[in-house]
Write a protein that holds these residues in place. Sequence first.
Motif, PDB file in Angstrom:
ATOM      1  N   THR A 420       0.829  -1.204   0.000  1.00  2.02           N
ATOM      2  CA  THR A 420       0.000   0.000   0.000  1.00  2.02           C
ATOM      3  C   THR A 420       0.868   1.260   0.000  1.00  2.02           C
ATOM      4  OG1 THR A 420      -1.710  -1.163   1.239  1.00  2.02           O
ATOM      5  CG2 THR A 420      -1.818   1.244   1.245  1.00  2.02           C
ATOM      6  N   GLN A 421       1.868   1.258   0.867  1.00  2.00           N
ATOM      7  CA  GLN A 421       2.700   2.453   0.990  1.00  2.00           C
ATOM      8  C   GLN A 421       3.572   2.686  -0.236  1.00  2.00           C
ATOM      9  OE1 GLN A 421       4.755   2.825   4.809  1.00  2.00           O
ATOM     10  NE2 GLN A 421       3.132   1.656   5.789  1.00  2.00           N
ATOM     11  N   THR A 422       4.135   1.635  -0.795  1.00  2.00           N
ATOM     12  CA  THR A 422       4.963   1.818  -1.997  1.00  2.00           C
ATOM     13  C   THR A 422       4.113   2.291  -3.173  1.00  2.00           C
ATOM     14  OG1 THR A 422       4.758  -0.569  -2.449  1.00  2.00           O
ATOM     15  CG2 THR A 422       6.761   0.179  -1.332  1.00  2.00           C
ATOM     16  N   SER A 423       2.863   1.826  -3.237  1.00  2.00           N
ATOM     17  CA  SER A 423       1.957   2.286  -4.294  1.00  2.00           C
ATOM     18  C   SER A 423       1.635   3.765  -4.131  1.00  2.00           C
ATOM     19  CB  SER A 423       0.666   1.453  -4.264  1.00  2.00           C
ATOM     20  OG  SER A 423      -0.231   1.914  -5.244  1.00  2.00           O
ATOM     21  N   LEU A 424       1.377   4.190  -2.886  1.00  2.00           N
ATOM     22  CA  LEU A 424       1.107   5.605  -2.624  1.00  2.00           C
ATOM     23  C   LEU A 424       2.327   6.462  -2.941  1.00  2.00           C
ATOM     24  CD1 LEU A 424      -0.822   5.382   0.783  1.00  2.00           C
ATOM     25  CD2 LEU A 424      -1.765   6.139  -1.417  1.00  2.00           C
ATOM     26  N   LEU A 425       3.511   5.930  -2.648  1.00  2.00           N
ATOM     27  CA  LEU A 425       4.739   6.669  -2.936  1.00  2.00           C
ATOM     28  C   LEU A 425       4.916   6.883  -4.435  1.00  2.00           C
ATOM     29  CD1 LEU A 425       7.442   7.944  -2.259  1.00  2.00           C
ATOM     30  CD2 LEU A 425       8.430   5.651  -2.052  1.00  2.00           C
ATOM     31  N   LEU A 426       4.684   5.830  -5.223  1.00  2.00           N
ATOM     32  CA  LEU A 426       4.806   5.976  -6.676  1.00  2.00           C
ATOM     33  C   LEU A 426       3.791   6.981  -7.213  1.00  2.00           C
ATOM     34  CD1 LEU A 426       5.388   2.272  -7.816  1.00  2.00           C
ATOM     35  CD2 LEU A 426       7.077   4.099  -7.613  1.00  2.00           C
ATOM     36  N   ASP A 427       2.578   6.960  -6.666  1.00  2.00           N
ATOM     37  CA  ASP A 427       1.563   7.934  -7.084  1.00  2.00           C
ATOM     38  C   ASP A 427       2.036   9.355  -6.783  1.00  2.00           C
ATOM     39  OD1 ASP A 427      -0.147   5.972  -7.996  1.00  2.00           O
ATOM     40  OD2 ASP A 427      -1.285   5.842  -6.112  1.00  2.00           O
ATOM     41  N   LYS A 428       2.633   9.544  -5.608  1.00  2.00           N
ATOM     42  CA  LYS A 428       3.092  10.880  -5.223  1.00  2.00           C
ATOM     43  C   LYS A 428       4.226  11.351  -6.139  1.00  2.00           C
ATOM     44  CE  LYS A 428       5.418  13.500  -1.610  1.00  2.00           C
ATOM     45  NZ  LYS A 428       4.675  14.744  -1.854  1.00  2.00           N
ATOM     46  N   VAL A 429       5.188  10.473  -6.389  1.00  2.00           N
ATOM     47  CA  VAL A 429       6.333  10.847  -7.223  1.00  2.00           C
ATOM     48  C   VAL A 429       5.868  11.224  -8.635  1.00  2.00           C
ATOM     49  CG1 VAL A 429       8.428   9.977  -8.326  1.00  2.00           C
ATOM     50  CG2 VAL A 429       8.012   9.506  -5.908  1.00  2.00           C
ATOM     51  N   VAL A 430       4.947  10.428  -9.177  1.00  2.00           N
ATOM     52  CA  VAL A 430       4.450  10.709 -10.529  1.00  2.00           C
ATOM     53  C   VAL A 430       3.631  12.003 -10.554  1.00  2.00           C
ATOM     54  CG1 VAL A 430       2.915   9.876 -12.347  1.00  2.00           C
ATOM     55  CG2 VAL A 430       4.541   8.318 -11.282  1.00  2.00           C
ATOM     56  N   SER A 431       2.842  12.244  -9.514  1.00  2.00           N
ATOM     57  CA  SER A 431       2.066  13.491  -9.471  1.00  2.00           C
ATOM     58  C   SER A 431       2.994  14.698  -9.374  1.00  2.00           C
ATOM     59  CB  SER A 431       1.075  13.475  -8.306  1.00  2.00           C
ATOM     60  OG  SER A 431       1.743  13.526  -7.062  1.00  2.00           O
ATOM     61  N   GLU A 432       4.109  14.565  -8.651  1.00  2.00           N
ATOM     62  CA  GLU A 432       5.098  15.640  -8.590  1.00  2.00           C
ATOM     63  C   GLU A 432       5.713  15.879  -9.964  1.00  2.00           C
ATOM     64  OE1 GLU A 432       5.972  17.705  -6.278  1.00  2.00           O
ATOM     65  OE2 GLU A 432       4.888  16.879  -4.566  1.00  2.00           O
ATOM     66  N   MET A 433       5.983  14.796 -10.682  1.00  2.00           N
ATOM     67  CA  MET A 433       6.538  14.920 -12.029  1.00  2.00           C
ATOM     68  C   MET A 433       5.558  15.653 -12.943  1.00  2.00           C
ATOM     69  SD  MET A 433       7.332  11.923 -14.798  1.00  2.00           S
ATOM     70  CE  MET A 433       5.559  11.712 -15.061  1.00  2.00           C
ATOM     71  N   LYS A 434       4.291  15.269 -12.888  1.00  2.00           N
ATOM     72  CA  LYS A 434       3.284  15.900 -13.751  1.00  2.00           C
ATOM     73  C   LYS A 434       3.090  17.373 -13.390  1.00  2.00           C
ATOM     74  CE  LYS A 434       0.788  11.612 -14.759  1.00  2.00           C
ATOM     75  NZ  LYS A 434      -0.426  10.811 -14.540  1.00  2.00           N
ATOM     76  N   ALA A 435       3.139  17.686 -12.086  1.00  2.00           N
ATOM     77  CA  ALA A 435       3.012  19.084 -11.663  1.00  2.00           C
ATOM     78  C   ALA A 435       4.192  19.907 -12.169  1.00  2.00           C
ATOM     79  CB  ALA A 435       2.924  19.163 -10.136  1.00  2.00           C
ATOM     80  N   ARG A 436       5.391  19.310 -12.127  1.00  2.00           N
ATOM     81  CA  ARG A 436       6.581  20.020 -12.612  1.00  2.00           C
ATOM     82  C   ARG A 436       6.489  20.297 -14.102  1.00  2.00           C
ATOM     83  NH1 ARG A 436      10.738  17.625 -15.073  1.00  2.00           N
ATOM     84  NH2 ARG A 436      10.221  15.577 -14.195  1.00  2.00           N
ATOM     85  N   ILE A 437       6.089  19.289 -14.856  1.00  2.00           N
ATOM     86  CA  ILE A 437       5.980  19.454 -16.307  1.00  2.00           C
ATOM     87  C   ILE A 437       4.904  20.483 -16.649  1.00  2.00           C
ATOM     88  CG2 ILE A 437       5.335  18.267 -18.440  1.00  2.00           C
ATOM     89  CD1 ILE A 437       6.634  15.734 -17.199  1.00  2.00           C
TER      90      ILE A 437
END
Length: 699
Positions: A420-437
């Motif tokens: 659960t936690q690793t899945s949430l972490l990947l979601d957060k990292v990808v959302s940060e990437m999309k926000a940056r772009i």
Amino acid sequence: MVTAEYSAHHLQVLEGLEAVRKRPGMYIGSTDSRGLMHCLWEIIDNSVDEALGGHGGRIDIVLHTDGSVEVRDRARGIPVDIEPRTGLSGIEVVFTKLHAGGKFGGGSYAASGGLHGVGASVVNALSERLDVEVDRGGKTWAMSFHRGEPGSFAGDAPDSAFSPFDKKSELRVVGKAPKGVTGTRIRYWADRQIFTKDASFNLEELEQRARQTAFLVPGLEIVIRDERPSTGSDGVVSTEPVETTYRFDGGISEFAEFLAPDAAVTDTWRLTGTGSFVETVPVLQPTGAMVPTEVQRECEVDVALRWGTGYETRVRSFVNIISTPKGGTHQQGFEVGLMKVLRSQVEQNARRLKVGNDKIDKDDILAGLTAVLTVRLPEPQFEGQTKEILGTPAARQIVSNVVAKELAARFASPKRDDKTQTSLLLDKVVSEMKARISARQHKETQRRKNALESSSLPAKLADCRTNDVDASELFIVEGDSALGTAKLARNSEYQALLPIRGKILNVQKASISDMLSNAECASIIQVIGAGSGRSFDLESARYGKIILMSDADVDGAHIRTLLLTLFFRYMRPLIDEGRVYAAVPPLHRVIVMNPGSKPNETIYTYSEQELHGLLAKLTKSGKRWQEPIQRYKGLGEMDADQLATTTMDRGGRLLRRVRMQDAEVAASVFELLMGNDVAPRKEFIIDSSDRLARERIDV
């Protein structure tokens, strides 16, 4: 007569330490409070190094009323036997010889913070008096020094008559130590010939570093006792000692939780491992020659990390408990290991995460990360004397391997919580990437609009005419009533006004989406024009000064705190650059009546104390004033001329600049006063209730 008493023995003791007294800044950085604290930590670190080696579980630090400081430990005790090469006792060697000690490869310390062997002797050289007692071998041994020279004092005070040893130093036996008890007690008085008059021990700094050390050495108890008189906020002097104890059995896991500024996305994960490497170092031979020798080194890695909902990154790195604020090879390896694993995991889950061809970068991974990285290795190499950057090349690969291996194992774990936690972490990292772009694309397609071109700014903004950012000022005004007066009082050439309705959203508790959807917060961010959070661009800010103008009452202070919370959380570079100010409107208007045809004089005061002082001065000079004295409850009670004269006009106003001198302390206070956790706030209010002056409550 004096020359006859000055023997070769004195020269031998002072030859090295005289350089320290001549150039103290070379050894301790400065001779103000910072240098004083540096000396104290040189002594404390010796006890900490003993604790690191498993000797002694408690260190006591006492700040005495006479200006001296004492450090006690229950470790092995400084050796008291004779060192063969110098013919001096171990205590005298440690305190009078530069580059002497047990940390030069003699096998006494596997890993230590002290590397140069100058700490104790430098402190001794810069002390008017230093007393050391050592419990060892069933006896208590003692020795005293005066500015680096061993001898005896006639009394207990630092200015007591001092007699240097003439031919041979004497290590006194002053008592019996209980069987099996060892330890060292050092008390010294800093030399006021060296240190500035205002140099003093900073209790807050001492507590902060003691807490950090207790986190890094699990089970070590550090007790700080301040016996100096203290003055409270009410002006009452207290002579009660203040004692604080620090002990954290959880080690760096507790440290990471303590540092974390936001709600958790993952638990605190612990990554540990070791690696070995070969290093060529000069080794001192019994003959006195230095011979390059290949030695096998062991590097222990211990990391505690967790991700939170915010975007701030807090990575603290240490080498043998020495803080390395500027990183180094161990921190580089840590970041490489993180990148390797998370990029691999994002690629494996690209379809679920909908990442397309975009690549995550380091900032996407570090957003919201709180981590404590520690490595332990013998004789680390640092870049420069300040020990702020680790230079040992092998540490990079070892740390990278440990982090990559342990983190990959966490992602591969079959446990439900880990998945659960690793899945949430990947979601957060990808959302940060999309926000940056998204932010980058927005920045590329949108040009900054100046005050004349802007059509999307809020209608309630009363903008200024100038395009010169440095000269412009934005007043954030509490309420529409104050806005009407402020419009008449301002200089519209360079002063802009933005009204807000009452108390804005508490952004310390709210999510980013809640903050952006709040009309008041969104309009402030829009008007300043530099974005928010990680994408904040200071160069794009439309105003040189941001001035918070609220009423001089409790509600006004609350509104100002809420606004500062918004700036602290989402536009911190403005505070860092000193561009945020609080207006200081007056509390009272006193009209002094002059005799005859001479016009009356108007005087404004900004506190009750200032008012009473003014009235006493007027009474003494026989002048009268109009009653009642006007007490301003809000900005709306002033007319335009009064507001301009006291609060807005550059020629006569008073502004309080908001500075971030200590971001960590400020962050902890913001979280305490404005955060989600109610219990610490309630405890703080109860504990601080006795400091409250009831007459200041606006009821």
